[in-house]
Design an enzyme around this catalytic site. Structure first.
Site, mmCIF file in Angstrom:
data_model
loop_
_atom_site.group_PDB
_atom_site.id
_atom_site.type_symbol
_atom_site.label_atom_id
_atom_site.label_comp_id
_atom_site.label_asym_id
_atom_site.label_seq_id
_atom_site.Cartn_x
_atom_site.Cartn_y
_atom_site.Cartn_z
ATOM 1 N N LYS A 83 0.851 -1.190 0.000
ATOM 2 C CA LYS A 83 0.000 0.000 0.000
ATOM 3 C C LYS A 83 0.884 1.237 0.000
ATOM 4 O O LYS A 83 1.723 1.416 0.876
ATOM 5 C CB LYS A 83 -0.906 -0.014 1.224
ATOM 6 C CG LYS A 83 -1.728 1.258 1.356
ATOM 7 C CD LYS A 83 -2.764 1.162 2.448
ATOM 8 C CE LYS A 83 -3.505 2.478 2.584
ATOM 9 N NZ LYS A 83 -4.528 2.437 3.632
ATOM 10 N N LYS A 105 -2.305 -1.519 -3.800
ATOM 11 C CA LYS A 105 -3.144 -0.326 -3.732
ATOM 12 C C LYS A 105 -2.285 0.922 -3.839
ATOM 13 O O LYS A 105 -1.263 0.981 -3.160
ATOM 14 C CB LYS A 105 -3.882 -0.347 -2.398
ATOM 15 C CG LYS A 105 -4.716 0.864 -2.114
ATOM 16 C CD LYS A 105 -5.340 0.734 -0.766
ATOM 17 C CE LYS A 105 -6.059 2.013 -0.444
ATOM 18 N NZ LYS A 105 -6.424 2.110 0.927
#
Ligand code: PBG
Length: 332
Positions: A201, A255
């Site tokens: 992330k 992400k």
């Protein structure tokens, strides 16, 4: 000069000539089963509140949640991801609201499980919607403290799993949290609760509309660069994923999405794990803003982005477009 005699016999355009050959030769396909729909929950009753920075996206109160997802369930979307908008007065320094078994997330999970027992429920584990400072963990001298945060996240994860969340999705990026959460779940006998780690992330500018949706836009002090990844890095993403797998992650996620397709591809190729990608709020709003100005065609921009995730190797996509894409897929 006539060049036909010497022209190559292979013409890649032949297979593109008709819709039916294009269908037959398509290497990737998107189905509703590839989609996970993020849902925003809000307090109150009978509430469906538009998120200003995300056209077409709403926050719903718990009593409206089951009806809100009914069409998605009918269309074959296998799971939703839940995010609470915690009222400002319920946020504090330590994010204690995360531990409340009657918080929005837990009440939402119970309501959705009761109404749609076969719908998968994914729950975000992090403290950002519960802390007054908007960070994903607890601050000690201005620094998000790893161990103190992980301890709270474990209790948060157990509360969520006990409320019916099937998949714990730690989005906090603390070190060692996957293994510790796994142990905490197992100690409570929650051995079937899966962990989908936000493994790679990035500290991204594309989360801005989401922070609006969960009400932490104004709250965040500083940025998240001491725990989320540097967008410049790629090898490091593989190390993050390897650690989460070693600690017991059942599924891994990358992400944001479109700016990180190379990471999706590397992760899938390297580990062969069930791999997911989050097309985040900013990616959604970017397309919607261009659509509103007439600069992009909604359906084409949406479907092209979604198939690109499949092409990169993702098993599934968390997307605010999930419902609209599933509708379009059903219409053929
Ligand atoms: C919270 C969290 C964020 C998102 C998912 N979980 C925001 C953040 O890390 O600041 C972003 C999702 C999106 O932008 O759609 N930890």
């Amino acid at each position: 000069m006539n060049f036909y005699g010497s022209f190559p016999t292979t013409r890649l355009r032949r297979n593109r000539h008709d819709a039916w050959t294009r269908k037959l030769t398509a290497e990737n396909r998107l189905t509703p089963a590839d989609l996970i729909w993020p849902i925003f929950l809000t307090e109150g009753e009978n509430k469906v509140v538009p998120v200003e920075s995300m056209p077409g996206i709403v926050r719903v109160s718990v009593d409206r949640a089951a009806e809100h997802v009914a069409e998605a369930v009918a269309l074959g979307i296998p799971a939703v991801a839940l995010f609470p908008y915690t009222p400002v007065e319920d946020r504090d320094e330590e994010g204690t609201g995360a531990l409340n078994p009657d918080n929005l997330m837990c009440r939402g999970a119970r309501a959705l499980k009761a109404a749609h027992p076969d719908l998968g429920l994914i729950g975000d584990v992090a403290l950002d919607t519960y802390t007054s400072h908007g960070h994903d963990g607890v601050l000690r001298d201005g620094y998000v403290h790893n161990e103190d945060t992980v301890e709270i996240l474990c209790r948060q994860a157990v509360a969520m799993a006990e409320a019916g969340v099937d998949v714990i999705a730690p989005s906090d990026m603390m070190d060692g949290r996957v293994g510790t959460i796994r142990a905490a779940l197992d100690a409570k006998g929650l051995i079937h609760t899966r962990i989908m780690s936000y493994a790679a992330k990035y500290a991204s500018g594309y989360y801005a509309p989401f922070r609006d949706a969960v009400g932490s836009t104004g709250a965040l002090i500083g940025d998240k660069k001491t725990y989320q990844m540097d967008p410049a890095n790629s090898d490091e993403a593989l190390r993050e994923v390897a650690l989460d797998i070693a600690e017991g992650a059942d599924m891994v996620m990358v992400k944001p999405g479109l700016p990180y397709l190379d990471i999706v591809h590397r992760v899938k190729t390297e580990f062969g794990m069930p791999t997911y990608v989050y097309q985040v709020s900013g990616e959604y709003s970017m397309i919607m803003a261009a659509v509103e100005r007439g600069w992009l065609d909604h359906d084409r921009a949406m479907m092209e982005a979604l198939i690109s995730f499949k092409r990169a190797g993702a098993n599934g996509v968390l997307s605010y477009f999930a419902l609209k894409a599933a509708r379009l897929l059903k219409a053929g």
